[in-house]
Structure formats: structure tokens, C-alpha cells
Design an enzyme around this catalytic site. Structure first.
Site, PDB file in Angstrom:
ATOM      1  N   SER A  74      12.951  33.108 -48.051  1.00 41.82           N
ATOM      2  CA  SER A  74      11.739  32.850 -47.258  1.00 41.82           C
ATOM      3  C   SER A  74      10.775  33.991 -47.536  1.00 41.82           C
ATOM      4  CB  SER A  74      12.128  32.844 -45.771  1.00 41.82           C
ATOM      5  OG  SER A  74      10.988  32.949 -44.953  1.00 41.82           O
ATOM      6  N   TYR A 124      16.687  36.494 -38.086  1.00 41.00           N
ATOM      7  CA  TYR A 124      16.320  35.530 -39.140  1.00 41.00           C
ATOM      8  C   TYR A 124      15.707  36.260 -40.342  1.00 41.00           C
ATOM      9  CZ  TYR A 124      14.136  31.772 -41.740  1.00 41.00           C
ATOM     10  OH  TYR A 124      13.772  30.919 -42.758  1.00 41.00           O
TER      11      TYR A 124
HETATM   12  N1  LIG Z   1      10.472  25.173 -43.071  1.00 36.12           N
HETATM   13  C1  LIG Z   1      10.056  26.413 -43.223  1.00 36.12           C
HETATM   14  O1  LIG Z   1       8.974  26.795 -42.763  1.00 36.12           O
HETATM   15  C2  LIG Z   1      10.898  27.388 -44.009  1.00 36.12           C
HETATM   16  C3  LIG Z   1      10.289  28.545 -44.497  1.00 36.12           C
HETATM   17  C4  LIG Z   1      11.046  29.448 -45.228  1.00 36.12           C
HETATM   18  C5  LIG Z   1      12.381  29.193 -45.480  1.00 36.12           C
HETATM   19  N2  LIG Z   1      12.955  28.063 -44.989  1.00 36.12           N
HETATM   20  C6  LIG Z   1      14.378  27.837 -45.261  1.00 36.12           C
HETATM   21  O2  LIG Z   1      14.537  26.588 -45.872  1.00 36.12           O
HETATM   22  C7  LIG Z   1      15.883  26.140 -45.681  1.00 36.12           C
HETATM   23  C8  LIG Z   1      15.871  24.660 -45.306  1.00 36.12           C
HETATM   24  O3  LIG Z   1      15.295  24.509 -44.035  1.00 36.12           O
HETATM   25  P1  LIG Z   1      14.239  23.355 -43.704  1.00 36.12           P
HETATM   26  O4  LIG Z   1      12.927  23.994 -43.553  1.00 36.12           O
HETATM   27  O5  LIG Z   1      14.373  22.236 -44.650  1.00 36.12           O
HETATM   28  O6  LIG Z   1      14.710  22.964 -42.221  1.00 36.12           O
HETATM   29  P2  LIG Z   1      15.454  21.671 -41.651  1.00 36.12           P
HETATM   30  O7  LIG Z   1      14.631  20.464 -41.877  1.00 36.12           O
HETATM   31  O8  LIG Z   1      15.794  22.052 -40.241  1.00 36.12           O
HETATM   32  O9  LIG Z   1      16.764  21.569 -42.523  1.00 36.12           O
HETATM   33  C9  LIG Z   1      17.881  22.405 -42.326  1.00 36.12           C
HETATM   34  C10 LIG Z   1      19.084  21.771 -42.983  1.00 36.12           C
HETATM   35  O10 LIG Z   1      20.219  22.636 -42.770  1.00 36.12           O
HETATM   36  C11 LIG Z   1      21.255  21.877 -42.156  1.00 36.12           C
HETATM   37  N3  LIG Z   1      22.004  22.705 -41.214  1.00 36.12           N
HETATM   38  C12 LIG Z   1      21.529  23.351 -40.135  1.00 36.12           C
HETATM   39  N4  LIG Z   1      22.527  23.950 -39.477  1.00 36.12           N
HETATM   40  C13 LIG Z   1      23.671  23.658 -40.166  1.00 36.12           C
HETATM   41  C14 LIG Z   1      25.041  23.979 -39.983  1.00 36.12           C
HETATM   42  N5  LIG Z   1      25.459  24.713 -38.929  1.00 36.12           N
HETATM   43  N6  LIG Z   1      25.962  23.499 -40.872  1.00 36.12           N
HETATM   44  C15 LIG Z   1      25.556  22.745 -41.920  1.00 36.12           C
HETATM   45  N7  LIG Z   1      24.275  22.420 -42.146  1.00 36.12           N
HETATM   46  C16 LIG Z   1      23.340  22.863 -41.283  1.00 36.12           C
HETATM   47  C17 LIG Z   1      20.543  20.749 -41.407  1.00 36.12           C
HETATM   48  O11 LIG Z   1      21.385  19.600 -41.274  1.00 36.12           O
HETATM   49  P3  LIG Z   1      22.205  19.187 -39.949  1.00 36.12           P
HETATM   50  O12 LIG Z   1      21.324  19.451 -38.776  1.00 36.12           O
HETATM   51  O13 LIG Z   1      22.525  17.746 -40.207  1.00 36.12           O
HETATM   52  O14 LIG Z   1      23.420  20.062 -39.975  1.00 36.12           O
HETATM   53  C18 LIG Z   1      19.424  20.418 -42.385  1.00 36.12           C
HETATM   54  O15 LIG Z   1      19.895  19.556 -43.381  1.00 36.12           O
HETATM   55  C19 LIG Z   1      16.488  27.062 -44.607  1.00 36.12           C
HETATM   56  O16 LIG Z   1      17.345  27.997 -45.239  1.00 36.12           O
HETATM   57  C20 LIG Z   1      15.266  27.773 -44.020  1.00 36.12           C
HETATM   58  O17 LIG Z   1      15.580  29.039 -43.513  1.00 36.12           O
HETATM   59  C21 LIG Z   1      12.241  27.148 -44.277  1.00 36.12           C
END
Ligand SMILES: NC(=O)c1ccc[n+]([C@@H]2O[C@H](COP(=O)([O-])OP(=O)(O)OC[C@H]3O[C@@H](n4cnc5c(N)ncnc54)[C@H](OP(=O)(O)O)[C@@H]3O)[C@@H](O)[C@H]2O)c1
Length: 253
Positions: free
Chosen positions: A135, A148
């Protein structure tokens, strides 16, 4: 023979977009997340490739061991690993639950590290590729999201070091550092109303940038002009000032 990509956090957001990109390129997939129904839906959506569903909570200490057991039992050879699952939480360190923050460390750091370790022998055989999702939070301390931001600093540092270690065995390690992106992340982390998320990028665009960079074997990728500038500024600011700026952008509008 079709190649296989393992994607954690495949049920929504960036992970789901990565799944679409791999499927369109004819990869078989191992999809991992907690929501089994969403993962089964992926299997139905892509009947022409093999989609192996592993529904596991990776914030539990045994989660990765069980994932690796399935991959071994089914004799799946892994070509690409995408460590994407992760979550954040807004709030002062002392006000957030310690259990949830430790789960975050387990998911964002330990599960990524452990899965990478166990799949490295496979990746060596296939001259494979790794994509780790960090991130822009990785570039400075983040008051009100302290754990985080620290987890993402780990992901960036670990991935850059690993990329150098693995250079001679032809495994590439790419770190994607998105800024605010429209996914479920913001509602889980309760950051929807912060200044940072007032101008979020689309998950489709961010994932595509990550995917292309992974295929090109790039080391560190920051999607979006503003995010690139922000990361650069953070590098040159004194850490204390960078922390103050991060606190400001994480306040509510
Ligand atoms: N969106 C942003 O602004 C942003 C910015 C920078 C970095 N990121 C990073 O991008 C990555 C993906 O996040 P996203 O933005 O796509 O958010 P998201 O839509 O909330 O997706 C998160 C994914 O992780 C899975 N997950 C969460 N907790 C879990 C657990 N305990 N065990 C297994 N799977 C789990 C969720 O599936 P289930 O709920 O089905 O388990 C979902 O598939 C993360 O590492 C996040 O830190 C996001």
C-alpha cells in the site's frame, strides 16, 4: 499445459479483479478467502479453467498450513502467487481491539510470509512470479491506523529483499502499492469518509496495473500519479512530519 495462479483474498475487490485477469489469460486458479459462496461462484463463472476453491480464514494461525495441504494433496504446481488478502482498521491503537489488530498482523504479515515460504520450492521449478499487495501506507508511519501502516511497511521491505535474494533463481517479486481504491476495504476499515478516500481509484484499473507489472517482473509499482507523488514526498520528509501528514489525510471530511 495451463499455468496456475494462487490468489488470496479472491472473493472481492482487487483479488477478484486479479482472478478475472488470470482467467482471461487462460490460467488455472487456486482461489482463497473466507466467503465460500463467492469462491464457488467464480468456479461456475469460469468452466474452461480449473478453479480450486479453498475457503479458509487466513487470520487463524493454522490457515496457511491447511491451504498448503490442499495444494500438495491435489498435486497443483504453482506458477504465480498473489498475496492479496488483507484488511485495515481506523482508530487509535489503544481504542481498537487487540485481538483484531493481532488478526491483522497474522493476515497481512504472517500468512503472506508463510504462504510464500511454502510455495517457493514450486515457484523455483516453474521460474515463477510473486505479487505482494502492500500500500502507499508502506512509505510512512500512520497514526490512527498504526498497525495497518506497519504491516504494509513489512510487506514492502520483505518483498524488496526477497526480490533481490531470488534474482539469481529467476523468480520475480513485484510489490503493488495502491493508494485509496474502491473496494470493500474502506467499509471494513471504516475509512470511507476520510480525505484519503475522497478520490479513490477503480479496483479494475489498479489491478490491471499490478497484473501488467507482475508479468513484466517489475519490483515496486505505485498506481496513479498522485499516489506516486505522495510516496516520493514521504521519502524526503522527516518521519515525524510524514506521520503528521498521514494523520491529516486519514481524518474524516
Ligand atoms: N482498497 C484500498 O484502498 C487499498 C489500498 C492499499 C492497499 N490495499 C490492499 O489491497 C488488498 C486487497 O484489499 P481490497 O482493497 O481488495 O479489499 P476487499 O475488497 O475488502 O478484499 C479483501 C479480500 O481479502 C479477503 N480476506 C479478508 N480477511 C480474510 C481472512 N481472515 N482470511 C482470508 N481472506 C480474507 C476477503 O475475503 P473474505 O471476506 O471472503 O474472507 C477479500 O477477498 C489488501 O491487502 C489491502 O490491504 C487496499
Amino acid at each position: 499445459m495451463k499455468k496456475t495462479a494462487v490468489v488470496t483474498g479472491a472473493s472481492s475487490g482487487l483479488g477478484l479483479e486479479f482472478v478475472k485477469l488470470f482467467a482471461n489469460d487462460g490460467y488455472n486458479l487456486v482461489v482463497i478467502a473466507r466467503n465460500e459462496e463467492k469462491l464457488q461462484e467464480l468456479k461456475r463463472t469460469y468452466p474452461n479453467i480449473t478453479v480450486t476453491v479453498i475457503s479458509k480464514d487466513l487470520s487463524k494461525p493454522n490457515g496457511i498450513k491447511e491451504v498448503v495441504d490442499v495444494i500438495r494433496t491435489q498435486k497443483i504446481t504453482v506458477d504465480v502467487l498473489v498475496n492479496n488478502a488483507g484488511f485495515g482498521l481506523l482508530g487509535a491503537f489503544e481504542d481498537l481491539s487487540i485481538e483484531e489488530q493481532l488478526n491483522m498482523i497474522q493476515l497481512n504479515i504472517s500468512s503472506l510470509t508463510e504462504l510464500t515460504y511454502h510455495l517457493l520450492p514450486d515457484l523455483k521449478k516453474t521460474s515463477g512470479k510473486i505479487l505482494n499487495i502492500a500500500s502507499t501506507a508502506a512509505f510512512q508511519p500512520g497514526p490512527n491506523m498504526a498497525v495497518y501502516y506497519a504491516t504494509k511497511a513489512f510487506v514492502l521491505s520483505f518483498s524488496e529483499a526477497l526480490a533481490e535474494e531470488l534474482r539469481e533463481v529467476a523468480i520475480t517479486v513485484t510489490t503493488l502499492c495502491p493508494g485509496a481504491t474502491k473496494t470493500n476495504f474502506s467499509s471494513v476499515a471504516k475509512v470511507e469518509n476520510t480525505k484519503m478516500f475522497s478520490n479513490a481509484m477503480s479496483s479494475e484499473v489498479v489491478a490491471k496495473i499490478g497484473y501488467v507489472s507482475l508479468m513484466q517482473g517489475k519490483r515496486v509499482v505505485i498506481p496513479g500519479g498522485l499516489n506516486k507523488v505522495g510516496a516520493l514526498v514521504a521519502k524526503f520528509l522527516p518521519r515525524r512530519t510524514a506521520a503528521k501528514v498521514a494523520k491529516l489525510v486519514m481524518t474524516e471530511n
